[in-house]
Design a protein around this motif. Structure first.
Motif, PDB file in Angstrom:
ATOM      1  N   ALA A 245       0.834  -1.199   0.000  1.00 48.30           N
ATOM      2  CA  ALA A 245       0.000   0.000   0.000  1.00 48.30           C
ATOM      3  C   ALA A 245       0.872   1.254   0.000  1.00 48.30           C
ATOM      4  O   ALA A 245       0.469   2.301  -0.531  1.00 48.30           O
ATOM      5  CB  ALA A 245      -0.918  -0.009   1.221  1.00 48.30           C
ATOM      6  N   ASP A 246       2.076   1.153   0.577  1.00 50.70           N
ATOM      7  CA  ASP A 246       2.973   2.306   0.584  1.00 50.70           C
ATOM      8  C   ASP A 246       3.379   2.720  -0.827  1.00 50.70           C
ATOM      9  O   ASP A 246       3.574   3.916  -1.099  1.00 50.70           O
ATOM     10  CB  ASP A 246       4.230   1.990   1.408  1.00 50.70           C
ATOM     11  N   TYR A 247       3.536   1.751  -1.725  1.00 54.00           N
ATOM     12  CA  TYR A 247       3.885   2.081  -3.108  1.00 54.00           C
ATOM     13  C   TYR A 247       2.767   2.899  -3.752  1.00 54.00           C
ATOM     14  O   TYR A 247       3.017   3.905  -4.426  1.00 54.00           O
ATOM     15  CB  TYR A 247       4.158   0.793  -3.887  1.00 54.00           C
ATOM     16  N   ALA A 248       1.525   2.481  -3.496  1.00 56.34           N
ATOM     17  CA  ALA A 248       0.387   3.248  -4.009  1.00 56.34           C
ATOM     18  C   ALA A 248       0.332   4.633  -3.382  1.00 56.34           C
ATOM     19  O   ALA A 248       0.064   5.634  -4.059  1.00 56.34           O
ATOM     20  CB  ALA A 248      -0.915   2.491  -3.736  1.00 56.34           C
ATOM     21  N   GLU A 249       0.625   4.707  -2.076  1.00 58.43           N
ATOM     22  CA  GLU A 249       0.629   5.992  -1.387  1.00 58.43           C
ATOM     23  C   GLU A 249       1.717   6.902  -1.940  1.00 58.43           C
ATOM     24  O   GLU A 249       1.504   8.103  -2.136  1.00 58.43           O
ATOM     25  CB  GLU A 249       0.840   5.779   0.111  1.00 58.43           C
ATOM     26  N   GLY A 250       2.881   6.350  -2.213  1.00 59.41           N
ATOM     27  CA  GLY A 250       3.958   7.151  -2.773  1.00 59.41           C
ATOM     28  C   GLY A 250       3.602   7.737  -4.124  1.00 59.41           C
ATOM     29  O   GLY A 250       3.905   8.907  -4.414  1.00 59.41           O
ATOM     30  N   ARG A 251       2.947   6.944  -4.968  1.00 61.65           N
ATOM     31  CA  ARG A 251       2.529   7.441  -6.278  1.00 61.65           C
ATOM     32  C   ARG A 251       1.478   8.536  -6.144  1.00 61.65           C
ATOM     33  O   ARG A 251       1.551   9.568  -6.825  1.00 61.65           O
ATOM     34  CB  ARG A 251       1.978   6.285  -7.130  1.00 61.65           C
ATOM     35  N   ARG A 252       0.487   8.302  -5.273  1.00 61.83           N
ATOM     36  CA  ARG A 252      -0.567   9.298  -5.090  1.00 61.83           C
ATOM     37  C   ARG A 252       0.007  10.606  -4.542  1.00 61.83           C
ATOM     38  O   ARG A 252      -0.352  11.692  -4.997  1.00 61.83           O
ATOM     39  CB  ARG A 252      -1.644   8.772  -4.130  1.00 61.83           C
ATOM     40  N   ALA A 253       0.894  10.483  -3.554  1.00 62.87           N
ATOM     41  CA  ALA A 253       1.467  11.682  -2.952  1.00 62.87           C
ATOM     42  C   ALA A 253       2.260  12.487  -3.974  1.00 62.87           C
ATOM     43  O   ALA A 253       2.214  13.732  -3.988  1.00 62.87           O
ATOM     44  CB  ALA A 253       2.359  11.295  -1.769  1.00 62.87           C
ATOM     45  N   PHE A 254       2.972  11.802  -4.849  1.00 68.26           N
ATOM     46  CA  PHE A 254       3.734  12.486  -5.885  1.00 68.26           C
ATOM     47  C   PHE A 254       2.790  13.253  -6.820  1.00 68.26           C
ATOM     48  O   PHE A 254       3.040  14.426  -7.140  1.00 68.26           O
ATOM     49  CB  PHE A 254       4.563  11.481  -6.680  1.00 68.26           C
ATOM     50  N   MET A 255       1.727  12.598  -7.248  1.00 70.59           N
ATOM     51  CA  MET A 255       0.775  13.238  -8.162  1.00 70.59           C
ATOM     52  C   MET A 255       0.042  14.395  -7.495  1.00 70.59           C
ATOM     53  O   MET A 255      -0.272  15.405  -8.127  1.00 70.59           O
ATOM     54  CB  MET A 255      -0.232  12.206  -8.670  1.00 70.59           C
ATOM     55  N   GLU A 256      -0.218  14.255  -6.195  1.00 68.72           N
ATOM     56  CA  GLU A 256      -0.948  15.289  -5.460  1.00 68.72           C
ATOM     57  C   GLU A 256      -0.022  16.352  -4.865  1.00 68.72           C
ATOM     58  O   GLU A 256      -0.476  17.272  -4.185  1.00 68.72           O
ATOM     59  CB  GLU A 256      -1.773  14.631  -4.352  1.00 68.72           C
ATOM     60  N   LYS A 257       1.281  16.197  -5.101  1.00 68.77           N
ATOM     61  CA  LYS A 257       2.288  17.162  -4.644  1.00 68.77           C
ATOM     62  C   LYS A 257       2.201  17.405  -3.135  1.00 68.77           C
ATOM     63  O   LYS A 257       2.146  18.535  -2.650  1.00 68.77           O
ATOM     64  CB  LYS A 257       2.149  18.493  -5.410  1.00 68.77           C
ATOM     65  N   ARG A 258       2.209  16.298  -2.395  1.00 75.93           N
ATOM     66  CA  ARG A 258       2.185  16.356  -0.937  1.00 75.93           C
ATOM     67  C   ARG A 258       3.181  15.336  -0.376  1.00 75.93           C
ATOM     68  O   ARG A 258       3.689  14.470  -1.107  1.00 75.93           O
ATOM     69  CB  ARG A 258       0.793  16.040  -0.404  1.00 75.93           C
TER      70      ARG A 258
END
Length: 265
Positions: A245-258
């Motif tokens: 789930a951390d891999y998915a979180e890392g991708r989302r955070a990058f796209m959301e600039k957070r």
């Protein structure tokens, strides 16, 4: 003490294991003896590491010595007559002390040695078993076994050779010198040298940065970095990163600039 904190005294308080947030600490707590390691302290270190390894909240561990004179000044020589004077006693002492060293070397989470003052002999061995070594300008590092007639086994020497190469390892072992922090840095014995007053803040910042990263990625990297890594085991850890789930979180955070919030799953 809050849920974000933990503190446990071992070996009669000579080893203190604690946690603040995601950062674990092991304190060698014998400042009047320059944190020289007694047999009880070696066992206490093994127990402390087991506790911190089992604590899922811990993402990085900092090892340090109490007071301002030493990280660990070596083994407690005053115990040698009782603990290391016969073949059987030496074997028992080595079993406990080498067990602690192996537990630190095999510890699955990142480890940082925060070094002030003397880091000698067994203390140098402990620092070598850590992933990183940050030293204050007043640090003095070395292995003085040749002044005592002590024998060093293959495991201890191999860690030194893997870190600095055979030629520098030979200088360390053959001369039994204590090297000033700046010289130790040039030799590759430590990662960084900082002013005494900046040591704690430097290590805190480094530990915090590590603790904020994806734990599964860091665990996989540590396994790969260690000499003699099991390739299949490392590949399994890498696969676990991509399945997490951390891999998915890392991708989302990058796209959301957070900033990402990693949970280690």
């Amino acid at each position: 003490m809050s849920a974000a904190e933990m503190r446990q005294e071992l070996a009669g308080g000579l080893i203190v294991a604690s946690r603040t947030g995601a950062v674990g600490h092991v304190l060698f707590n014998r400042p009047e003896k320059r944190n020289a390691m007694s047999l009880a302290m070696w066992q206490g270190l093994t127990d402390a590491l087991a506790q911190l390894a089992a604590d899922d909240a811990v993402r990085v561990v900092v090892l340090s010595g109490a007071g301002d004179r030493a990280f660990v000044s070596g083994a407690d020589i005053s115990e040698f007559e009782s603990q290391r004077a016969s073949e059987a006693a030496i074997a028992d002492y080595n079993r406990v002390s080498e067990g602690a060293d192996r537990a630190l070397w095999a510890f699955p989470k990142p480890t940082i040695a925060m070094i002030r003052g003397f880091c000698v002999g067994g203390g140098m061995g402990l620092a070598l078993a850590c992933d990183m070594r940050i030293a204050a300008e007043d640090a003095r590092l070395g292995i003085t076994a040749a002044r005592m007639g002590l024998g060093y086994g293959v495991e201890g020497i191999r860690k030194l050779v893997d870190l600095v190469g055979p030629s520098v390892a030979a200088e360390v072992m053959f001369t039994a010198s204590l090297f000033p922090a700046a010289e130790a840095r040039a030799m590759g014995l430590v990662n960084r040298v900082v002013p005494v007053e900046a040591l704690a803040a430097t290590v805190d910042e480094l530990a915090g940065r590590i603790a904020g990263n994806a734990p599964l990625t860091v665990t996989a990297a540590k396994a790969a970095i260690r000499p003699g890594s099991d390739v299949a085991a490392v590949e399994a850890l890498v696969k676990a990163c991509y399945d997490s789930a951390d891999y998915a979180e890392g991708r989302r955070a990058f796209m959301e600039k957070r900033a990402p919030v990693f949970r280690g799953v």
